[in-house]
Write a protein that holds these residues in place. Structure first.
Motif, PDB file in Angstrom:
ATOM      1  N   PRO A 249      39.213  56.251  49.796  1.00  0.00           N
ATOM      2  CA  PRO A 249      40.182  55.273  49.278  1.00  0.00           C
ATOM      3  C   PRO A 249      40.001  53.863  49.844  1.00  0.00           C
ATOM      4  N   ALA A 250      39.615  53.759  51.123  1.00  0.00           N
ATOM      5  CA  ALA A 250      39.462  52.434  51.733  1.00  0.00           C
ATOM      6  C   ALA A 250      38.458  51.577  50.969  1.00  0.00           C
ATOM      7  N   TRP A 251      37.392  52.203  50.480  1.00  0.00           N
ATOM      8  CA  TRP A 251      36.374  51.450  49.751  1.00  0.00           C
ATOM      9  C   TRP A 251      36.879  51.029  48.372  1.00  0.00           C
ATOM     10  N   TRP A 252      37.699  51.876  47.746  1.00  0.00           N
ATOM     11  CA  TRP A 252      38.282  51.497  46.461  1.00  0.00           C
ATOM     12  C   TRP A 252      39.240  50.321  46.628  1.00  0.00           C
ATOM     13  N   VAL A 253      40.035  50.355  47.688  1.00  0.00           N
ATOM     14  CA  VAL A 253      40.956  49.245  47.945  1.00  0.00           C
ATOM     15  C   VAL A 253      40.172  47.965  48.223  1.00  0.00           C
ATOM     16  N   LEU A 254      39.107  48.076  49.016  1.00  0.00           N
ATOM     17  CA  LEU A 254      38.259  46.910  49.298  1.00  0.00           C
ATOM     18  C   LEU A 254      37.659  46.360  48.013  1.00  0.00           C
ATOM     19  N   ALA A 255      37.121  47.249  47.167  1.00  0.00           N
ATOM     20  CA  ALA A 255      36.495  46.803  45.914  1.00  0.00           C
ATOM     21  C   ALA A 255      37.510  46.118  45.009  1.00  0.00           C
ATOM     22  N   ALA A 256      38.710  46.704  44.906  1.00  0.00           N
ATOM     23  CA  ALA A 256      39.748  46.092  44.076  1.00  0.00           C
ATOM     24  C   ALA A 256      40.142  44.724  44.622  1.00  0.00           C
ATOM     25  N   GLY A 257      40.281  44.632  45.954  1.00  0.00           N
ATOM     26  CA  GLY A 257      40.648  43.363  46.572  1.00  0.00           C
ATOM     27  C   GLY A 257      39.587  42.291  46.359  1.00  0.00           C
ATOM     28  N   LEU A 258      38.313  42.673  46.471  1.00  0.00           N
ATOM     29  CA  LEU A 258      37.233  41.705  46.251  1.00  0.00           C
ATOM     30  C   LEU A 258      37.174  41.278  44.787  1.00  0.00           C
ATOM     31  N   ALA A 259      37.473  42.219  43.876  1.00  0.00           N
ATOM     32  CA  ALA A 259      37.520  41.847  42.457  1.00  0.00           C
ATOM     33  C   ALA A 259      38.623  40.819  42.214  1.00  0.00           C
ATOM     34  N   VAL A 260      39.761  40.993  42.867  1.00  0.00           N
ATOM     35  CA  VAL A 260      40.856  40.026  42.756  1.00  0.00           C
ATOM     36  C   VAL A 260      40.417  38.675  43.319  1.00  0.00           C
ATOM     37  N   ALA A 261      39.642  38.695  44.409  1.00  0.00           N
ATOM     38  CA  ALA A 261      39.181  37.447  45.031  1.00  0.00           C
ATOM     39  C   ALA A 261      38.282  36.639  44.100  1.00  0.00           C
ATOM     40  N   VAL A 262      37.621  37.320  43.166  1.00  0.00           N
ATOM     41  CA  VAL A 262      36.734  36.634  42.224  1.00  0.00           C
ATOM     42  C   VAL A 262      37.516  36.002  41.070  1.00  0.00           C
ATOM     43  N   LEU A 263      38.714  36.504  40.804  1.00  0.00           N
ATOM     44  CA  LEU A 263      39.477  36.047  39.629  1.00  0.00           C
ATOM     45  C   LEU A 263      39.732  34.540  39.616  1.00  0.00           C
ATOM     46  N   PRO A 264      40.149  33.910  40.745  1.00  0.00           N
ATOM     47  CA  PRO A 264      40.358  32.451  40.682  1.00  0.00           C
ATOM     48  C   PRO A 264      39.078  31.687  40.348  1.00  0.00           C
ATOM     49  N   VAL A 265      37.931  32.191  40.815  1.00  0.00           N
ATOM     50  CA  VAL A 265      36.652  31.545  40.503  1.00  0.00           C
ATOM     51  C   VAL A 265      36.371  31.639  39.012  1.00  0.00           C
ATOM     52  N   LEU A 266      36.566  32.841  38.436  1.00  0.00           N
ATOM     53  CA  LEU A 266      36.339  33.025  37.008  1.00  0.00           C
ATOM     54  C   LEU A 266      37.297  32.169  36.185  1.00  0.00           C
ATOM     55  N   ARG A 267      38.544  32.133  36.619  1.00  0.00           N
ATOM     56  CA  ARG A 267      39.530  31.346  35.884  1.00  0.00           C
ATOM     57  C   ARG A 267      39.160  29.872  35.887  1.00  0.00           C
ATOM     58  N   LYS A 268      38.729  29.386  37.041  1.00  0.00           N
ATOM     59  CA  LYS A 268      38.341  27.976  37.142  1.00  0.00           C
ATOM     60  C   LYS A 268      37.125  27.687  36.274  1.00  0.00           C
ATOM     61  N   ALA A 269      36.157  28.627  36.276  1.00  0.00           N
ATOM     62  CA  ALA A 269      34.950  28.426  35.468  1.00  0.00           C
ATOM     63  C   ALA A 269      35.287  28.427  33.982  1.00  0.00           C
ATOM     64  N   LEU A 270      36.147  29.358  33.555  1.00  0.00           N
ATOM     65  CA  LEU A 270      36.536  29.422  32.143  1.00  0.00           C
ATOM     66  C   LEU A 270      37.313  28.179  31.732  1.00  0.00           C
ATOM     67  N   LYS A 271      38.197  27.729  32.621  1.00  0.00           N
ATOM     68  CA  LYS A 271      38.977  26.525  32.319  1.00  0.00           C
ATOM     69  C   LYS A 271      38.072  25.311  32.208  1.00  0.00           C
ATOM     70  N   GLY A 272      37.094  25.225  33.143  1.00  0.00           N
ATOM     71  CA  GLY A 272      36.164  24.101  33.101  1.00  0.00           C
ATOM     72  C   GLY A 272      35.313  24.125  31.845  1.00  0.00           C
ATOM     73  N   GLY A 273      34.877  25.334  31.425  1.00  0.00           N
ATOM     74  CA  GLY A 273      34.084  25.443  30.202  1.00  0.00           C
ATOM     75  C   GLY A 273      34.881  25.052  28.977  1.00  0.00           C
ATOM     76  N   ALA A 274      36.160  25.463  28.933  1.00  0.00           N
ATOM     77  CA  ALA A 274      37.018  25.108  27.797  1.00  0.00           C
ATOM     78  C   ALA A 274      37.233  23.610  27.735  1.00  0.00           C
ATOM     79  N   GLU A 275      37.472  22.970  28.891  1.00  0.00           N
ATOM     80  CA  GLU A 275      37.694  21.525  28.916  1.00  0.00           C
ATOM     81  C   GLU A 275      36.439  20.774  28.495  1.00  0.00           C
ATOM     82  N   ALA A 276      35.267  21.296  28.922  1.00  0.00           N
ATOM     83  CA  ALA A 276      34.009  20.652  28.530  1.00  0.00           C
ATOM     84  C   ALA A 276      33.811  20.760  27.014  1.00  0.00           C
ATOM     85  N   GLY A 277      34.163  21.922  26.451  1.00  0.00           N
ATOM     86  CA  GLY A 277      34.029  22.086  25.001  1.00  0.00           C
ATOM     87  C   GLY A 277      34.957  21.144  24.238  1.00  0.00           C
ATOM     88  N   ILE A 278      36.155  20.935  24.770  1.00  0.00           N
ATOM     89  CA  ILE A 278      37.089  20.015  24.109  1.00  0.00           C
ATOM     90  C   ILE A 278      36.546  18.584  24.140  1.00  0.00           C
TER      91      ILE A 278
END
Length: 282
Positions: A249-278
């Motif tokens: 279980p510890a590794w699953w919790v770690l993996a889930a937590g690291l996936a959450v840590a990537v979300l702000p990066v993805l959100r920023k990249a998607l937002k930047g791509g959308a703004e560039a397209g506009i």
């Protein structure tokens, strides 16, 4: 106002999706009951399934507030109450099925709750959730004022007690109980980080929480096996580090937590791509 409407009275796709998701386990349980798919001990199976879904949905409800901060998506607040009430529904179903399994002998049910520690703990968690459910309506929110927030902080105590009940019920088969405990501990870390005004949109902060959450999960699992089965905790910690065939279980919790840590990066990249397209189409 219907369950699938937002506060403005509009149909909310988010609320519809949530309502469907929390209804599926109950529908599957009903189908298996009608078709005889619950095995040789149908009450036991139904009791376990309803209890499992109660604590799973409770954990998801507690994840809503951190998710709002991490994703900067305030619309998620609209489903928090629905998730909490759904967790209470499955808890009540869990308890109701237990009463039915005891032949509706309320004297026996009461004595079992008093005499069996894990049942006492589970009943206290249910009582807390029932009190929170009874005060979750808008009228009670207005009537209680600031006291409402103080009262509803008891949900964390209810979740803790439910996790202990889960551990004691599963005994040596504690994989999911350890997983649930790990997620609860990690959610506690998110809450602590927010109180200390750490940025929950920072990938480094979130990655640190993920690592610490994984370590705490391994520690909680080791502590349970030590207390519940007398297995030395170092053996459990060694099993967590060696990555055997079954990922702990510890590794699953770690993996889930690291996936959450990537979300702000993805959100920023998607937002930047959308703004560039506009800008390109302007």
């Amino acid at each position: 106002m219907a369950l699938w409407h937002d506060r403005a009275g509009r149909v909310s796709g988010l609320k519809i999706a949530t309502l469907v998701a929390v209804s599926v386990p109950a529908l599957l349980l009903a189908v298996d009951t009608l078709l005889g798919g619950l095995g040789p001990r149908p009450y036991d199976e139904a009791i376990h399934r309803s209890g499992d879904w109660a604590i799973r949905i409770l954990v998801v409800s507690l994840a809503v507030t951190p998710a709002i901060r991490i994703l900067t998506y305030p619309r998620l607040i609209s489903i928090r109450r629905m998730l909490g009430v759904s967790a209470l529904f499955y808890l009540l179903l869990h308890f109701g099925l237990y009463i039915a399994d005891q032949g509706f002998d309320m004297g026996k049910v009461a004595s079992e709750i008093v005499l069996r520690t894990y049942l006492t703990i589970g009943f206290v968690a249910l009582a807390i959730m029932a009190a929170l459910g009874a005060t979750s309506f808008d009228g009670m929110v207005r009537r209680l004022g600031r006291r409402w927030n103080q009262l509803h902080k008891l949900v964390y105590l209810a979740a803790l007690l439910a996790a202990v009940h889960f551990f004691m019920q599963t005994k040596i088969q504690a994989f999911e109980a350890s997983l649930i405990a790990g997620f609860l501990l990690t959610l506690g870390l998110y809450r602590l980080a927010a109180k200390r005004r750490l940025a929950l949109t920072s990938p480094l902060v979130l990655a640190g929480i993920a690592v610490l959450g994984g370590l705490l999960t391994a520690g909680a699992e080791g502590l349970w096996f030590w207390v519940g089965t007398s297995v030395p905790p170092l053996r459990v910690l060694e099993a967590n580090l060696m990555l055997p065939d079954t990922i702990r279980p510890a590794w699953w919790v770690l993996a889930a937590g690291l996936a959450v840590a990537v979300l702000p990066v993805l959100r920023k990249a998607l937002k930047g791509g959308a703004e560039a397209g506009i800008r390109r189409t302007a």
